[in-house]
Design an enzyme around this catalytic site. Structure first.
Site, PDB file in Angstrom:
ATOM      1  N   ASP A 257      15.085   0.947  41.469  1.00 45.34           N
ATOM      2  CA  ASP A 257      15.827   2.189  41.722  1.00 45.34           C
ATOM      3  C   ASP A 257      15.107   3.067  42.744  1.00 45.34           C
ATOM      4  OD1 ASP A 257      17.920   4.004  41.349  1.00 45.34           O
ATOM      5  OD2 ASP A 257      16.841   5.111  39.809  1.00 45.34           O
ATOM      6  N   SER A 278      21.645   8.629  41.447  1.00 45.45           N
ATOM      7  CA  SER A 278      22.305   7.355  41.139  1.00 45.45           C
ATOM      8  C   SER A 278      23.301   7.567  40.001  1.00 45.45           C
ATOM      9  CB  SER A 278      21.296   6.285  40.770  1.00 45.45           C
ATOM     10  OG  SER A 278      19.994   6.783  40.693  1.00 45.45           O
ATOM     11  N   GLN A 328      24.152  -0.498  43.211  1.00 44.40           N
ATOM     12  CA  GLN A 328      24.156   0.864  42.670  1.00 44.40           C
ATOM     13  C   GLN A 328      25.110   1.718  43.471  1.00 44.40           C
ATOM     14  OE1 GLN A 328      20.884   4.175  43.376  1.00 44.40           O
ATOM     15  NE2 GLN A 328      20.291   2.926  41.635  1.00 44.40           N
TER      16      GLN A 328
HETATM   17  C1  LIG Z   1      25.811  15.159  38.214  1.00 45.59           C
HETATM   18  C2  LIG Z   1      26.492  13.929  37.659  1.00 45.59           C
HETATM   19  C3  LIG Z   1      26.361  12.801  38.639  1.00 45.59           C
HETATM   20  C4  LIG Z   1      27.951  14.228  37.382  1.00 45.59           C
HETATM   21  O1  LIG Z   1      28.428  15.210  38.190  1.00 45.59           O
HETATM   22  P1  LIG Z   1      29.582  16.194  37.732  1.00 45.59           P
HETATM   23  O2  LIG Z   1      30.616  15.528  36.957  1.00 45.59           O
HETATM   24  O3  LIG Z   1      30.007  16.857  38.980  1.00 45.59           O
HETATM   25  O4  LIG Z   1      28.751  17.119  36.741  1.00 45.59           O
HETATM   26  P2  LIG Z   1      28.722  18.656  36.625  1.00 45.59           P
HETATM   27  O5  LIG Z   1      27.767  18.932  35.501  1.00 45.59           O
HETATM   28  O6  LIG Z   1      30.094  19.197  36.544  1.00 45.59           O
HETATM   29  O7  LIG Z   1      28.046  19.130  37.984  1.00 45.59           O
HETATM   30  C5  LIG Z   1      26.710  18.853  38.281  1.00 45.59           C
HETATM   31  C6  LIG Z   1      26.317  19.700  39.507  1.00 45.59           C
HETATM   32  O8  LIG Z   1      27.085  19.268  40.666  1.00 45.59           O
HETATM   33  C7  LIG Z   1      27.857  20.380  41.150  1.00 45.59           C
HETATM   34  N1  LIG Z   1      29.134  19.852  41.587  1.00 45.59           N
HETATM   35  C8  LIG Z   1      30.051  19.230  40.863  1.00 45.59           C
HETATM   36  N2  LIG Z   1      31.103  18.872  41.609  1.00 45.59           N
HETATM   37  C9  LIG Z   1      30.819  19.306  42.857  1.00 45.59           C
HETATM   38  C10 LIG Z   1      31.521  19.252  44.091  1.00 45.59           C
HETATM   39  N3  LIG Z   1      32.698  18.643  44.176  1.00 45.59           N
HETATM   40  N4  LIG Z   1      30.941  19.765  45.174  1.00 45.59           N
HETATM   41  C11 LIG Z   1      29.742  20.381  45.111  1.00 45.59           C
HETATM   42  N5  LIG Z   1      29.010  20.448  43.960  1.00 45.59           N
HETATM   43  C12 LIG Z   1      29.576  19.954  42.863  1.00 45.59           C
HETATM   44  C13 LIG Z   1      28.023  21.299  39.958  1.00 45.59           C
HETATM   45  O9  LIG Z   1      28.262  22.612  40.363  1.00 45.59           O
HETATM   46  C14 LIG Z   1      26.651  21.177  39.311  1.00 45.59           C
HETATM   47  O10 LIG Z   1      25.679  21.903  40.046  1.00 45.59           O
HETATM   48  P3  LIG Z   1      24.593  22.819  39.313  1.00 45.59           P
HETATM   49  O11 LIG Z   1      25.366  23.800  38.519  1.00 45.59           O
HETATM   50  O12 LIG Z   1      23.777  23.400  40.424  1.00 45.59           O
HETATM   51  O13 LIG Z   1      23.807  21.881  38.421  1.00 45.59           O
HETATM   52  C15 LIG Z   1      25.945  13.551  36.282  1.00 45.59           C
HETATM   53  O14 LIG Z   1      26.616  12.443  35.809  1.00 45.59           O
HETATM   54  C16 LIG Z   1      24.504  13.274  36.344  1.00 45.59           C
HETATM   55  O15 LIG Z   1      23.665  14.134  36.597  1.00 45.59           O
HETATM   56  N6  LIG Z   1      24.154  12.022  36.060  1.00 45.59           N
HETATM   57  C17 LIG Z   1      22.789  11.598  36.064  1.00 45.59           C
HETATM   58  C18 LIG Z   1      22.369  11.127  37.430  1.00 45.59           C
HETATM   59  C19 LIG Z   1      20.923  10.786  37.405  1.00 45.59           C
HETATM   60  O16 LIG Z   1      20.124  11.546  36.880  1.00 45.59           O
HETATM   61  N7  LIG Z   1      20.548   9.580  37.962  1.00 45.59           N
HETATM   62  C20 LIG Z   1      19.233   9.104  37.894  1.00 45.59           C
HETATM   63  C21 LIG Z   1      18.283   9.926  38.697  1.00 45.59           C
HETATM   64  S1  LIG Z   1      18.540   9.723  40.419  1.00 45.59           S
HETATM   65  C22 LIG Z   1      17.260   8.772  40.908  1.00 45.59           C
HETATM   66  O17 LIG Z   1      16.413   8.489  40.138  1.00 45.59           O
HETATM   67  C23 LIG Z   1      17.259   8.289  42.320  1.00 45.59           C
HETATM   68  C24 LIG Z   1      15.902   7.815  42.779  1.00 45.59           C
HETATM   69  C25 LIG Z   1      14.951   8.914  43.169  1.00 45.59           C
HETATM   70  C26 LIG Z   1      13.616   8.367  43.650  1.00 45.59           C
HETATM   71  C27 LIG Z   1      13.604   8.007  45.119  1.00 45.59           C
HETATM   72  O18 LIG Z   1      14.173   7.001  45.521  1.00 45.59           O
HETATM   73  O19 LIG Z   1      12.961   8.702  45.922  1.00 45.59           O
END
Ligand SMILES: CC(C)(COP(=O)(O)OP(=O)(O)OC[C@H]1O[C@@H](n2cnc3c(N)ncnc32)[C@H](O)[C@@H]1OP(=O)(O)O)[C@@H](O)C(=O)NCCC(=O)NCCSC(=O)CCCCC(=O)O
Length: 343
Positions: A257, A278, A328
């Site tokens: 990841d 992701s 992914q």
């Molecule tokens: C956030 C996930 C993906 C689901 O999103 P959503 O259904 O939109 O959740 P909400 O809680 O309603 O909103 C979250 C956040 O996003 C903003 N938002 C929502 N829709 C929009 C839109 N259309 N346009 C703009 N912004 C929008 C909303 O306002 C909220 O903002 P906030 O209030 O500021 O928080 C959710 O399913 C989720 O978080 N899932 C988990 C994802 C995750 O954690 N994945 C693993 C970690 S990622 C990772 O490890 C990648 C590797 C990193 C290392 C590297 O490679 O360097």
């Protein structure tokens, strides 16, 4: 369902020990598969990988219930997806027989992981078959799922059907610099802007438990638009050792990841990610491998649209055997890049 008697190969410690369960999903074979334990590499003689001693070393709380803690947390302050997938696979693997090896997993990241509290892993023994065994794992924080994962395990089976793509031709890891060495090189540039220096120093302070050698550093720290493809050598920091394929699959899930989703942004130097995470992660294990030895990670993004991007990864053993593949999709919301990169 009755709990399985704990034996060293299933227990928390059993998964972590270098038990003699060499083998696993083997296809195709290389001469390396037939050899006995190779000498401990010089870099790792006294340093056991923190992935083994800490990250993937889950605490058993009850039957099919485990607790995992965090080691490295990304700057986003949400838990690293690879850590949650790797820990979920550890939990799942504890309840399957010795001769069953993970061949695939399918996960959804449904909520952001909170780095302030541990993660609970609840395993459901979905099905035990003669050849395949399926487990469902829920990763839970604050009483709610953050990840749902299904993992399938297969008993080793021979088949005349064996093929794989050819590994890309790249320089060997010995001819390339690690990310840290590259950063020191960039930091020594006299005309480097202060904000770039700060960014690089933050990267240096990032104690990721994996080592990376980008094949093409200008692509890694890109200036212009490039195709959505990157290649880098990767291995777990520290020593893990040969012989425990169950554990190496969990480490590979962790590693897979890392930096994968960033591939989506490569064609768009005029945009920066303002939010990326992701959404799901699927992985298939094809061969035996060692995650504490250099493996080539080939990442491509065949599609992006609608604030999402699809990425696919292939992990190659350095002898050219395809070890694992993954796919992914991630959410990638961008903003215009205000300043050109000084790197
Ligand atoms: C956030 C996930 C993906 C689901 O999103 P959503 O259904 O939109 O959740 P909400 O809680 O309603 O909103 C979250 C956040 O996003 C903003 N938002 C929502 N829709 C929009 C839109 N259309 N346009 C703009 N912004 C929008 C909303 O306002 C909220 O903002 P906030 O209030 O500021 O928080 C959710 O399913 C989720 O978080 N899932 C988990 C994802 C995750 O954690 N994945 C693993 C970690 S990622 C990772 O490890 C990648 C590797 C990193 C290392 C590297 O490679 O360097």
């Amino acid at each position: 369902m009755a709990e399985k008697e704990e034996d060293p190969n299933h227990s928390v410690s059993g998964l972590m020990n270098n038990c003699n369960t060499a083998g696993g999903p083997v296809s195709p074979k290389s001469p390396e598969d037939e050899t006995s334990e190779s000498p401990v590499p010089e870099y790792a003689q006294d340093l056991k990988s923190v992935l083994v001693t800490s990250v993937l070393n889950l605490e058993k709380l009850d039957v099919d219930l485990y607790r995992g803690t965090h080691h490295w947390v990304p700057r986003t302050q949400r838990l690293f997806g690879g850590q949650i997938v790797g820990q979920a696979l550890v939990a799942a693997a504890k309840s399957v027989g010795d001769n069953f090896y993970a061949h695939s997993l399918h996960c959804y990241f449904v909520r952001a992981g909170d780095p302030k509290v541990p993660v609970l892993y609840q395993v459901e023994r979905t099905r035990d078959g003669r050849s395949f065994t399926v487990r469902s794992v829920k990763a839970i924080q604050h009483g709610q799922p953050i990840l749902i994962c299904q993992a399938s395990f297969h008993m080793q089976q021979e088949s005349p059907l064996q093929h794989q793509f050819t590994m890309p031709t790249v320089p060997p890891p010995e001819d390339l610099l690690t990310v840290e060495e590259l950063i020191h090189l960039y930091l020594s540039k006299p005309d480097l802007a202060e904000n770039a220096k700060q960014g690089l120093n933050k990267l240096l302070a990032n104690e990721v438990p994996i080592e990376i050698k980008p094949v093409n550093p200008p692509q890694f720290y890109r200036r212009g638009a490039t195709e959505p493809k990157k290649l880098f050598w990767v291995r777990a920091r520290g020593y893990i050792g040969e012989g425990n394929m169950k554990l190496h699959c969990c480490v590979a899930a962790y590693v897979s990841d890392f930096a994968l989703l960033g591939t989506v942004l490569l064609p768009y130097p005029n945009y920066r990610a303002k939010f990326s995470a992701s959404l799901d992660h699927a992985m298939w294990f094809h061969s035996t491998f060692r995650t504490d030895e250099w493996m080539l990670y080939e990442c491509v993004s065949p599609w992006a649209g609608g604030s999402r991007g699809l990425v696919q990864g292939r992990l190659w053993r350095r002898d050219g055997v395809l070890a694992a593949s993954c796919s992914q999709e991630g959410v990638v919301r961008v903003k215009p890049a205000t300043e050109p990169s000084k790197l």
